[in-house]
Motif scaffolding. Sequence first.
Motif, short mmCIF file in Angstrom:
data_model
loop_
_atom_site.label_atom_id
_atom_site.label_comp_id
_atom_site.label_asym_id
_atom_site.label_seq_id
_atom_site.Cartn_x
_atom_site.Cartn_y
_atom_site.Cartn_z
N ILE A 24 0.48 -1.75 0.24
CA ILE A 24 0.25 0.06 0.04
C ILE A 24 1.22 1.27 -0.29
N VAL A 25 2.44 0.87 1.00
CA VAL A 25 2.63 2.38 0.77
C VAL A 25 3.70 2.25 -0.11
N SER A 26 3.79 1.67 -0.85
CA SER A 26 4.70 2.01 -2.39
C SER A 26 3.28 2.29 -3.30
N VAL A 27 2.19 1.40 -3.40
CA VAL A 27 1.95 1.91 -4.54
C VAL A 27 1.13 3.90 -3.84
N ILE A 28 1.03 3.99 -3.10
CA ILE A 28 1.13 5.19 -2.98
C ILE A 28 2.04 6.32 -3.22
N LEU A 29 3.45 5.81 -2.56
CA LEU A 29 4.62 6.56 -3.32
C LEU A 29 4.78 7.09 -5.12
N ILE A 30 4.34 5.92 -5.39
CA ILE A 30 4.31 5.76 -6.95
C ILE A 30 3.35 6.87 -7.97
N ALA A 31 2.45 6.59 -6.84
CA ALA A 31 0.91 7.44 -7.41
C ALA A 31 1.14 9.52 -7.21
N ALA A 32 1.65 9.80 -5.68
CA ALA A 32 3.08 10.36 -5.89
C ALA A 32 3.98 10.79 -6.28
N SER A 33 4.61 10.12 -7.06
CA SER A 33 5.51 10.64 -7.45
C SER A 33 5.23 10.65 -9.04
N TRP A 34 4.11 10.30 -9.92
CA TRP A 34 3.79 10.29 -11.16
C TRP A 34 3.16 11.80 -10.92
N ALA A 35 2.22 12.17 -9.78
CA ALA A 35 1.48 12.99 -9.42
C ALA A 35 2.69 14.66 -9.48
N LEU A 36 3.89 14.11 -8.84
CA LEU A 36 4.20 15.38 -9.31
C LEU A 36 5.17 15.49 -10.31
N GLY A 171 7.60 -12.81 -14.45
CA GLY A 171 7.94 -11.49 -14.95
C GLY A 171 7.23 -10.24 -15.38
N VAL A 172 6.27 -10.84 -14.87
CA VAL A 172 4.74 -9.84 -14.46
C VAL A 172 5.97 -8.29 -12.80
N GLY A 173 6.41 -9.59 -12.06
CA GLY A 173 6.82 -9.33 -10.98
C GLY A 173 7.71 -8.80 -10.96
N ALA A 174 8.73 -8.20 -11.64
CA ALA A 174 9.83 -7.88 -11.90
C ALA A 174 9.75 -6.78 -12.94
N LEU A 175 8.68 -6.66 -13.74
CA LEU A 175 8.05 -5.64 -14.00
C LEU A 175 7.69 -4.58 -13.26
N PHE A 176 6.83 -4.76 -12.21
CA PHE A 176 6.59 -3.92 -11.33
C PHE A 176 7.60 -3.12 -10.77
N ALA A 177 8.73 -4.15 -10.14
CA ALA A 177 10.04 -3.82 -9.04
C ALA A 177 10.46 -2.61 -9.91
N LEU A 178 10.61 -2.77 -11.27
CA LEU A 178 11.20 -1.65 -12.34
C LEU A 178 10.54 -1.14 -12.53
N PHE A 179 9.19 -0.76 -12.19
CA PHE A 179 8.28 0.58 -12.02
C PHE A 179 8.35 1.58 -11.04
N ASP A 181 10.96 1.36 -9.23
CA ASP A 181 12.09 1.59 -8.81
C ASP A 181 12.51 2.88 -10.06
N VAL A 182 11.44 3.09 -10.97
CA VAL A 182 12.07 4.00 -11.80
C VAL A 182 10.79 5.15 -11.19
N SER A 183 9.81 4.80 -11.08
CA SER A 183 8.97 6.24 -10.77
C SER A 183 9.38 6.67 -9.63
N LEU A 184 10.28 5.83 -8.71
CA LEU A 184 10.91 7.04 -7.22
C LEU A 184 11.26 7.84 -7.81
N THR A 185 12.69 7.48 -8.07
CA THR A 185 14.31 8.03 -9.02
C THR A 185 13.27 9.13 -9.48
N LEU A 186 12.07 9.33 -10.47
CA LEU A 186 11.35 10.45 -11.43
C LEU A 186 10.64 11.06 -10.53
N GLY A 187 10.13 10.71 -9.34
CA GLY A 187 9.59 10.90 -7.90
C GLY A 187 10.53 12.94 -7.32
N MET A 188 12.12 11.59 -6.90
CA MET A 188 13.09 12.52 -6.69
C MET A 188 12.80 13.96 -7.07
#
Length: 327
Positions: A24-36, A171-179, A181-188
């Motif tokens: 839940i925390v990770s999904v919130i962080l992903i959403a916040a990153s893309w909102a930023l 494969g789905v699990g790895a892709l979600f993990a990469l998404f 990581d990239v989302s949080l980096t862009l958010g920063m």
Amino acid sequence: MKLLKLVPENTNIHFLKWRVPFYIVSVILIAASWALVLTQGLNYGVDFAGGQEIRVAFTQEQEAPVAELREQVGALGYGDPVIQRFGAPNEVSIRTKLPPEAEGNPGMAESISNQIVAALRANHPDVRVDGIDTVSGKVSGEFRNKAVYALLAAMAATALYIWVRFEWQFGVGALFALFHDVSLTLGMFALFQLEFSLQIIAAILAIIGYSLNDTIVVYDRIRENLKKYRRMPIVELLDLSVNETLARTVMTSLTLLIALIPLLFFGPESLFGLTAAIVLGIFVGTYSSIYMAAPILIWLKVSTDSFVPKESDMDRQERLARERGGV
């Protein structure tokens, strides 16, 4: 003399006990990153935004007069300049857009940079020019497109590789993990408005590689344990696999951080964004391998019989015939 062990051999941490709150925390962080990213945007460097960047230093002053520079350069008629500190307090980078008629006209771009430098030296004779970079709008647009294609291709190739090596759920699990990581980096980068340039694309690709490597190590141990422990509940099996690879994960991450953290605090300003991205990527990549890539296998219905070969009707008939013949 005993060897130093950061992670004891009998480590038994129940990581997946907290999988739902962490997801839940990770999904919130992903959403916040893309909102930023969508609201504040990324602070594109000249590579992606186009225009002209002039790096100057005020050798006789302790601090660059940013507000005064913004007013002086803005009065030249080339739009509102972006002025940021670059290195020491008396060093700044000045970015301005080029007019459409300067597209493909190096002489005009050089004339504009000379005007800006002359305006600075009129009030500050001590100005030292450390570098001038010019990128046309067309070229910067191509850079942006190619950067996006590179990131998407890297993530797709990663998912395909893990799909072929393991199963589609992995494969789905790895892709979600990469998404993640990239989302949080862009958010920063959107949050702190750090300059986003081609260097940062290289850093994100490095993060993808590191996160993939960490995820594959965990997935490989999960696959081995799925074949070894047929009757173990899947949650316990995933916890066991993560704990068995924890020593390797901690040592790899710690070794990289020992090299990067001094560079982050004491390295040149030009490498700060690159180093900050990789340092964050190490943390989120390690986290995602444990709390993103592993728990998602439960929800994708991976079980202890996922790697047991299915018995066909013909094999079943042959087995029954052999059993009858042996009676």
